[in-house]
Structures are given as C-alpha cells and as structure tokens.
Design a protein around this motif. Structure first.
Motif, mmCIF file in Angstrom:
data_model
loop_
_atom_site.group_PDB
_atom_site.id
_atom_site.type_symbol
_atom_site.label_atom_id
_atom_site.label_comp_id
_atom_site.label_asym_id
_atom_site.label_seq_id
_atom_site.Cartn_x
_atom_site.Cartn_y
_atom_site.Cartn_z
ATOM 1 N N SER A 29 0.873 -1.315 -0.037
ATOM 2 C CA SER A 29 0.029 0.042 -0.004
ATOM 3 C C SER A 29 0.911 1.236 0.078
ATOM 4 O O SER A 29 1.962 1.406 0.621
ATOM 5 N N GLY A 30 0.390 2.399 -0.777
ATOM 6 C CA GLY A 30 1.259 3.325 -0.948
ATOM 7 C C GLY A 30 0.562 4.631 -1.625
ATOM 8 O O GLY A 30 -0.369 4.215 -2.523
ATOM 9 N N GLU A 31 1.151 5.746 -2.020
ATOM 10 C CA GLU A 31 0.731 6.597 -2.975
ATOM 11 C C GLU A 31 0.868 6.449 -4.265
ATOM 12 O O GLU A 31 0.456 6.565 -5.128
ATOM 13 N N GLU A 42 11.431 1.961 -0.588
ATOM 14 C CA GLU A 42 9.985 2.196 -0.920
ATOM 15 C C GLU A 42 9.086 0.630 -0.896
ATOM 16 O O GLU A 42 8.059 0.692 -0.434
ATOM 17 N N LEU A 43 9.690 -0.333 -1.484
ATOM 18 C CA LEU A 43 9.007 -1.627 -1.190
ATOM 19 C C LEU A 43 9.036 -2.043 -0.054
ATOM 20 O O LEU A 43 7.671 -2.488 0.587
ATOM 21 N N SER A 44 9.932 -1.708 1.015
ATOM 22 C CA SER A 44 9.672 -2.141 2.461
ATOM 23 C C SER A 44 8.674 -1.341 2.994
ATOM 24 O O SER A 44 7.993 -2.047 3.685
ATOM 25 N N ALA A 45 8.525 -0.177 2.796
ATOM 26 C CA ALA A 45 7.630 0.916 3.458
ATOM 27 C C ALA A 45 6.317 0.373 3.013
ATOM 28 O O ALA A 45 5.167 0.446 3.777
ATOM 29 N N ALA A 46 6.090 0.018 1.556
ATOM 30 C CA ALA A 46 4.785 -0.377 0.955
ATOM 31 C C ALA A 46 4.322 -1.721 1.491
ATOM 32 O O ALA A 46 3.229 -2.005 1.762
ATOM 33 N N GLU A 101 5.232 -2.763 4.756
ATOM 34 C CA GLU A 101 4.741 -2.521 6.206
ATOM 35 C C GLU A 101 3.262 -2.131 6.125
ATOM 36 O O GLU A 101 2.646 -2.373 6.983
ATOM 37 N N ARG A 102 2.885 -0.890 5.137
ATOM 38 C CA ARG A 102 1.490 -0.410 5.105
ATOM 39 C C ARG A 102 0.746 -1.521 4.850
ATOM 40 O O ARG A 102 -0.223 -1.482 5.302
ATOM 41 N N GLY A 103 0.953 -2.519 3.919
ATOM 42 C CA GLY A 103 -0.056 -3.409 3.456
ATOM 43 C C GLY A 103 -0.303 -4.387 4.493
ATOM 44 O O GLY A 103 -1.489 -4.550 4.780
ATOM 45 N N PHE A 104 0.757 -4.930 5.318
ATOM 46 C CA PHE A 104 0.373 -5.641 6.407
ATOM 47 C C PHE A 104 -0.120 -5.264 7.582
ATOM 48 O O PHE A 104 -1.222 -5.444 8.051
ATOM 49 N N GLY A 105 0.037 -3.771 7.700
ATOM 50 C CA GLY A 105 -0.692 -2.805 8.778
ATOM 51 C C GLY A 105 -2.171 -2.718 8.664
ATOM 52 O O GLY A 105 -2.955 -3.128 9.505
ATOM 53 N N ALA A 106 -2.592 -2.624 7.326
ATOM 54 C CA ALA A 106 -3.908 -2.447 6.821
ATOM 55 C C ALA A 106 -4.727 -3.968 7.103
ATOM 56 O O ALA A 106 -5.655 -3.699 7.222
ATOM 57 N N THR A 149 0.586 -5.492 12.677
ATOM 58 C CA THR A 149 1.334 -4.472 12.986
ATOM 59 C C THR A 149 2.850 -4.833 13.065
ATOM 60 O O THR A 149 3.151 -5.888 13.775
ATOM 61 N N SER A 150 3.528 -3.706 13.169
ATOM 62 C CA SER A 150 5.229 -3.837 13.268
ATOM 63 C C SER A 150 5.678 -4.803 12.723
ATOM 64 O O SER A 150 6.566 -5.600 13.478
ATOM 65 N N PRO A 151 5.589 -5.212 11.499
ATOM 66 C CA PRO A 151 6.509 -6.103 10.933
ATOM 67 C C PRO A 151 7.882 -5.486 10.626
ATOM 68 O O PRO A 151 7.988 -4.368 10.736
ATOM 69 N N THR A 152 8.742 -6.506 10.541
ATOM 70 C CA THR A 152 10.449 -5.919 10.398
ATOM 71 C C THR A 152 10.682 -6.421 8.972
ATOM 72 O O THR A 152 10.732 -7.740 8.569
ATOM 73 N N ILE A 153 10.766 -5.587 8.101
ATOM 74 C CA ILE A 153 10.861 -5.640 6.585
ATOM 75 C C ILE A 153 12.320 -5.249 6.183
ATOM 76 O O ILE A 153 12.613 -3.963 6.308
#
Length: 263
Positions: free
Chosen positions: A5-7, A15-19, A21-26, A30-34
C-alpha cells in the motif's frame, strides 16, 4: 500474495519495504520488520519478520488482482514468524526461496506482491503438543461454557497416519456440577497439495454421562466439520505450488513442503 500500500508504486528497495509494512498493517499485522537489499527491482534479499503477529482461523493475507505493474526479482526471499500466535497458540512458521520472481499487481493503495516462481523454496510450520493442547482447551472451554460444563484439562495424542496425515485423540476432562468426567474427540487430519488441512473420521467417546450430554450439541458441529477443508495458516502467500509435503508428529507437529523448480 503479499499486501502492499502506498501513494505510488515503489521504485526503490526502501519504498518496497515501506509499502509492504503499510500493506500488512492494513491487514491487522502491525510492526513487521521488513528489509530489502539491493538495486530495485533486482533485489539481493527480501526479509519479512512477522514474529509476534496474531492471526485467527478467519485471517488470510489479502490479495488484489490486476495488471502487472512491475516484475521484481529476489536472490533470497525469507518470511518467518518465530513465533506467530494462531488463535493465541504459539506457532513457528518459515518460508524461504532462492532466485524468486515476483510481480506487483493491483493499484498503489491496494496492491499485491505476487510470488510467481522460484528456483527452489521451502515452507515449514511447527507447533508443540503443549501449544496445541492449549488451543484445543480454549476452543473446548468456549463451546462447553454455554452448556454449563467447565473444562479442566486437555490431553492430545497424535499418531502418524501416512506421509501427509495424522490421527488424533483429544481427551478433555470436564466438570459437570460436582462430578468430573472425560470426553474424547478422535479423528484424522490430512494436508492437501494447497497446504490445507482436511478433517475426517470425527468421533466422540468417553464417559457415558458426559458423552451423552455433550454429544447433543457437539455432534451437529462435528458433522459440519467432517470433510471440511481449512487453510493451514494465513501466514503463507496464496498461489504457491507446493510439493514433497510431509507431516511429522515428534517431538512436535510439523508440516514441511518444497516449491519451485529445484530438487
């Protein structure tokens, strides 16, 4: 399929790691380490640590279909939870793959990272007998409470019944009014090609009084479970073509499988 998930679609490893993290959070994880290493989209390594995540029988990694936006290759892909908590029972789960090819699908806000192929890969899921006994006791207590039955103790015995199956006997000691009695649930669990668990040959035995009492409300539930197929764990990405699936029961219940083109 792994949720992203991302803009916008990711264009760097960070950016892949952040996307992810947001996808799992949705999805409630929560709080996966990627960690993603290498020059995107040809990554040397992608690691996803879900240790501590809590899952239920109703959870499943979400996925979104659509045209492929980009292909991502990963030299070493790893995803694990040691432990995960499935219905509050601790479970060790690990997936690893070499020379993995993935594709990003969907749209940036609700997309998926889909595992398409691998040179070789392994999947392992393990639960101790004690953890399974605790899970069974909590499920039994939940069902029995409505009938005025107090579950005191649960003992689980597993017996190998072929390379992919186990027979089980779960003995539940319950208190009814001022008396204690034993009820046993027996059956067979088999793992299919899609890493699903199928229940069969479900039966009840034990002390006559509690069997008659509990059977009136348990038997209809068992009939609904007979032959039903359950996804083994929400941890696994959908679409894996698994092979060489094996089940073992000592010293813990463990299910292993391979995927990809390697031997």
């Amino acid at each position: 399929m792994l949720p992203i998930s991302g803009e916008t679609f990711p264009v760097t490893a960070a950016e892949l790691s952040a996307a992810l993290e947001r996808g799992f959070g949705a999805g409630g994880i929560t709080s996966p380490t990627i960690t993603a290493e290498g020059a995107y989209p040809q990554l040397a390594k992608l690691s996803i640590d879900l240790t501590g995540a809590e899952l239920t029988r109703d959870d499943r990694l979400r996925s979104f279909d659509g045209a492929a936006a980009r292909t991502v290759t990963v030299g070493l892909f790893e995803m694990w939870g040691e432990p995960l908590y499935f219905e509050k029972a601790p479970v060790k789960a690990r997936l690893s793959g070499e020379a993995v090819q993935m594709r990003i699908t969907g749209d940036p806000q609700v997309g998926s990272l889909v595992l398409e192929s691998a040179a070789a890969g392994k999947v392992s899921v393990e639960a101790s007998i004690e953890a399974l006994e605790g899970l069974l006791q909590s499920l039994a207590a939940e069902a029995a409470k409505k009938q005025g039955i107090e579950v005191k103790k649960t003992k689980l015995t597993l017996t190998q019944d072929g390379p992919r199956a186990v027979s089980f006997r779960a003995e539940v000691t319950a208190k009814i009014f001022v008396m204690s009695a034993m009820l046993a649930l027996t059956g067979r669990l088999e793992i299919d090609d899609e890493f699903n668990a199928k229940l069969s040959s479900l039966g009840l035995d034990g002390d006559a009084m509690v069997t008659n009492l509990a059977g009136s409300f348990l038997r209809p539930r068992l009939d609904k479970l007979e032959g039903k197929v359950f996804p083994l764990f929400a941890f696994l990405p959908a679409g894996l073509q698994l092979r060489d699936i094996e089940v073992s029961v000592a010293p813990a219940l463990q299910v292993q499988a391979r995927f990809g083109g390697g031997v």
